[in-house]
Design an enzyme around this catalytic site. Structure first.
Site, PDB file in Angstrom:
ATOM      1  N   THR A  43       0.831  -1.177   0.128  1.00 40.82           N
ATOM      2  CA  THR A  43       0.106   0.013   0.001  1.00 40.82           C
ATOM      3  C   THR A  43       0.938   1.275   0.061  1.00 40.82           C
ATOM      4  OG1 THR A  43      -1.584  -1.161   1.137  1.00 40.82           O
ATOM      5  CG2 THR A  43      -1.795   1.249   1.324  1.00 40.82           C
ATOM      6  N   CYS A  75      -9.108  -6.300   2.783  1.00 42.26           N
ATOM      7  CA  CYS A  75      -9.363  -4.717   2.732  1.00 42.26           C
ATOM      8  C   CYS A  75     -10.495  -4.153   2.372  1.00 42.26           C
ATOM      9  CB  CYS A  75      -8.059  -4.117   1.652  1.00 42.26           C
ATOM     10  SG  CYS A  75      -6.503  -4.825   2.012  1.00 42.26           S
ATOM     11  N   ASN A 119      -6.140 -10.639  -6.102  1.00 41.20           N
ATOM     12  CA  ASN A 119      -6.197 -11.205  -4.662  1.00 41.20           C
ATOM     13  C   ASN A 119      -7.596 -11.771  -4.379  1.00 41.20           C
ATOM     14  OD1 ASN A 119      -6.444  -8.299  -4.985  1.00 41.20           O
ATOM     15  ND2 ASN A 119      -7.820  -8.241  -3.233  1.00 41.20           N
ATOM     16  N   SER A 142       4.680  -7.210  -0.323  1.00 42.64           N
ATOM     17  CA  SER A 142       4.398  -7.059   0.961  1.00 42.64           C
ATOM     18  C   SER A 142       4.840  -8.686   1.679  1.00 42.64           C
ATOM     19  CB  SER A 142       2.991  -7.061   1.229  1.00 42.64           C
ATOM     20  OG  SER A 142       2.614  -5.710   1.452  1.00 42.64           O
ATOM     21  N   ALA A 143       5.607  -8.546   2.542  1.00 41.99           N
ATOM     22  CA  ALA A 143       6.306  -9.768   3.105  1.00 41.99           C
ATOM     23  C   ALA A 143       5.160 -10.715   3.785  1.00 41.99           C
ATOM     24  CB  ALA A 143       7.431  -9.475   4.289  1.00 41.99           C
ATOM     25  N   HIS A 144       4.212  -9.998   4.297  1.00 40.85           N
ATOM     26  CA  HIS A 144       3.402 -10.995   5.097  1.00 40.85           C
ATOM     27  C   HIS A 144       2.306 -11.821   4.277  1.00 40.85           C
ATOM     28  CE1 HIS A 144      -0.613  -8.663   4.681  1.00 40.85           C
ATOM     29  NE2 HIS A 144       0.312  -7.539   4.264  1.00 40.85           N
ATOM     30  N   GLN A 193       0.385 -10.643  -4.691  1.00 36.00           N
ATOM     31  CA  GLN A 193      -0.219 -11.913  -4.550  1.00 36.00           C
ATOM     32  C   GLN A 193       0.626 -13.010  -5.493  1.00 36.00           C
ATOM     33  OE1 GLN A 193      -2.224 -13.163  -2.273  1.00 36.00           O
ATOM     34  NE2 GLN A 193      -3.322 -11.128  -1.634  1.00 36.00           N
TER      35      GLN A 193
HETATM   36  N1  PLP Z   1      -2.278  -5.493  -3.362  1.00 33.96           N
HETATM   37  C1  PLP Z   1      -2.825  -6.876  -3.511  1.00 33.96           C
HETATM   38  C2  PLP Z   1      -2.964  -7.561  -4.698  1.00 33.96           C
HETATM   39  C3  PLP Z   1      -3.171  -7.216  -1.937  1.00 33.96           C
HETATM   40  O1  PLP Z   1      -3.870  -8.333  -2.090  1.00 33.96           O
HETATM   41  C4  PLP Z   1      -3.102  -6.335  -0.841  1.00 33.96           C
HETATM   42  C5  PLP Z   1      -3.465  -6.907   0.225  1.00 33.96           C
HETATM   43  O2  PLP Z   1      -4.692  -7.640   0.303  1.00 33.96           O
HETATM   44  C6  PLP Z   1      -2.130  -5.247  -1.020  1.00 33.96           C
HETATM   45  C7  PLP Z   1      -1.949  -4.845  -2.718  1.00 33.96           C
HETATM   46  C8  PLP Z   1      -1.794  -4.272   0.042  1.00 33.96           C
HETATM   47  O3  PLP Z   1      -1.076  -4.911   0.835  1.00 33.96           O
HETATM   48  P1  PLP Z   1      -0.644  -4.545   2.158  1.00 33.96           P
HETATM   49  O4  PLP Z   1      -1.850  -4.424   2.936  1.00 33.96           O
HETATM   50  O5  PLP Z   1       0.414  -5.202   2.855  1.00 33.96           O
HETATM   51  O6  PLP Z   1      -0.211  -3.089   2.073  1.00 33.96           O
END
Ligand code: PLP
Length: 382
Positions: free
Chosen positions: A70, A321, A148, A195-197, A176
């Site tokens: 993000t 989200c 996602n 994103s690592a998580h 993803q």
């Molecule tokens: N982009 C995609 C395709 C995602 O699935 C996500 C999180 O669900 C994000 C961006 C945002 O990731 P973060 O919340 O780790 O910033």
């Protein structure tokens, strides 16, 4: 507990936990300090950047460690808005994650966005994108690698090549994709976020790859960290854990993608038999091995999720989200689902440790939940 919400977040991989703890104990110093201990952290940080560049097939100097996708996306659109000509338009895939949709709207306004044509499965139509680029109708492009909500894969390699040809900046949200499919090649794609998580790393650690030959990019102002691209003390333990998780995924897990695909396909057959009338969203498209978006024949998704949760199966209503946001998912709307259909969509996202038996148990749990969320169950209750 059977966890089928890996697209929302993943548990910390043991190897990442180990790397994080080791870095906290041994390399907690501020890498900008003028001491030998700090210099040792700086060396480790540089090594992590080099390893990430090798995994992606990119260049270390273009990699900026940050808090996640993000943050990266917001910084990219802010930079594009400041540097592209005032009338330039951005071509955006309508099935992007909310962080892309919201940030591009905030920085460019609806009037400067061209929503890219997609197939009924949500795949960007390459010929139409190529025509927009060739005519100069869009000056920059945002297309994710993998969706996602549906798991649909985008032809990002071709999009990157088209953009390169006309020197248009390209943002590929690889959040993803990374850790599920091979990341090599992303290094050549332009602007990348991750994103690592989402792949066994910790929350609050991620990265942004800057396109080649970019001047004056500052994700945030402050100190000269991250080659001057992002001020703020680096989260080295988070970065070490990110690298440990991604390295493990790239070297030992993504090789088994095809085998894992069979587990997902088995589940799709089982669920359609167990809950007749169920449809797999974007069934015909190439999709991530771990993701299934189900359009159920009855019952609101929140009720399905609650009933499955009671049986200890964790699934999701769609993008984590989007939870709490009013209105149907823009992804499902772009795929032509009516609002009442979108309310019946449940997302299932497996992990590397999901077995065939795990998938089968989930299908059985859906069958158990079906009568409890049926319209008849509503009548009895009210
Ligand atoms: N982009 C995609 C395709 C995602 O699935 C996500 C999180 O669900 C994000 C961006 C945002 O990731 P973060 O919340 O780790 O910033």
């Amino acid at each position: 507990m059977p966890y089928f919400d890996h697209n929302a977040t993943t548990p910390l991989a043991p190897i990442a936990r180990e790397a994080w703890l080791r870095a906290q104990d041994e390399a907690w110093h501020n890498p900008s300090s003028p001491t030998r201990a700090a210099a040792r952290v700086r060396i480790r940080l540089d090594a992590a950047r080099e390893r990430l560049a090798i995994l992606l097939g990119g260049e270390p100097k273009r990699l900026v460690f940050n808090s996640g996708a993000t943050e990266g996306v917001n910084a990219v659109f802010a930079y594009w808005a400041a540097t592209l000509p005032p009338a330039a338009r951005v071509g955006v895939n309508p099935t992007e994650h909310p962080c892309v949709l919201e940030a591009v709207r905030a920085h460019f306004g609806e009037a400067r966005i061209t929503w890219l044509a997609v197939t009924r499965d949500g795949v960007v139509v390459l010929e139409k994108l190529a025509a927009l680029l060739a005519a100069g109708d869009v000056a920059a492009v945002a297309v994710m690698a993998a969706n996602n909500e549906t798991g649909v894969l985008q032809p990002w390699t071709q999009v990157a090549a088209f953009c390169r040809r006309v020197r248009a900046p390209f943002l590929c949200d690889a959040t993803q994709w990374l850790g599920k499919l091979p990341g090599s090649g992303l290094g050549a794609a332009g602007w990348i976020v991750g994103s690592a998580h989402k792949f066994g790393g910790p929350k609050g650690a991620g990265f942004l790859q800057i396109a080649p030959d970019v001047d004056g990019f500052h994700a945030q102002l402050g100190g000269a960290q991250e080659h001057g691209h992002r001020g703020g003390t680096e989260n080295y333990p988070g970065i070490a854990a990110l690298l440990a998780a991604l390295t493990e995924a790239e070297t030992t897990k993504v090789l088994f993608e095809t085998e894992r695909l069979r587990g997902r396909e088995g589940f799709e057959h089982a669920i359609c038999a167990a809950v007749p009338g169920t449809r797999v969203v974007a069934a015909e498209a190439e999709r991530l091995w771990n993701t299934v978006s189900l359009l159920l024949p009855h019952g609101e998704n929140v009720r399905w999720v609650a009933r499955l949760d009671k049986q200890d199966f964790q699934v999701s209503t769609g993008s984590a989200c989007a939870t709490g946001k009013a209105g149907p998912s823009p992804v499902l709307a772009a795929l032509g689902l009516a609002p009442d259909e979108a309310k019946r969509v449940v997302r299932v996202s497996a992990g590397w440790d999901t077995t065939g038996a795990g998938w089968a148990a989930l299908a059985a749990a859906f069958a158990t939940a079906a009568p409890e969320v049926s319209p008849a169950a509503n009548v009895v209750k009210s």
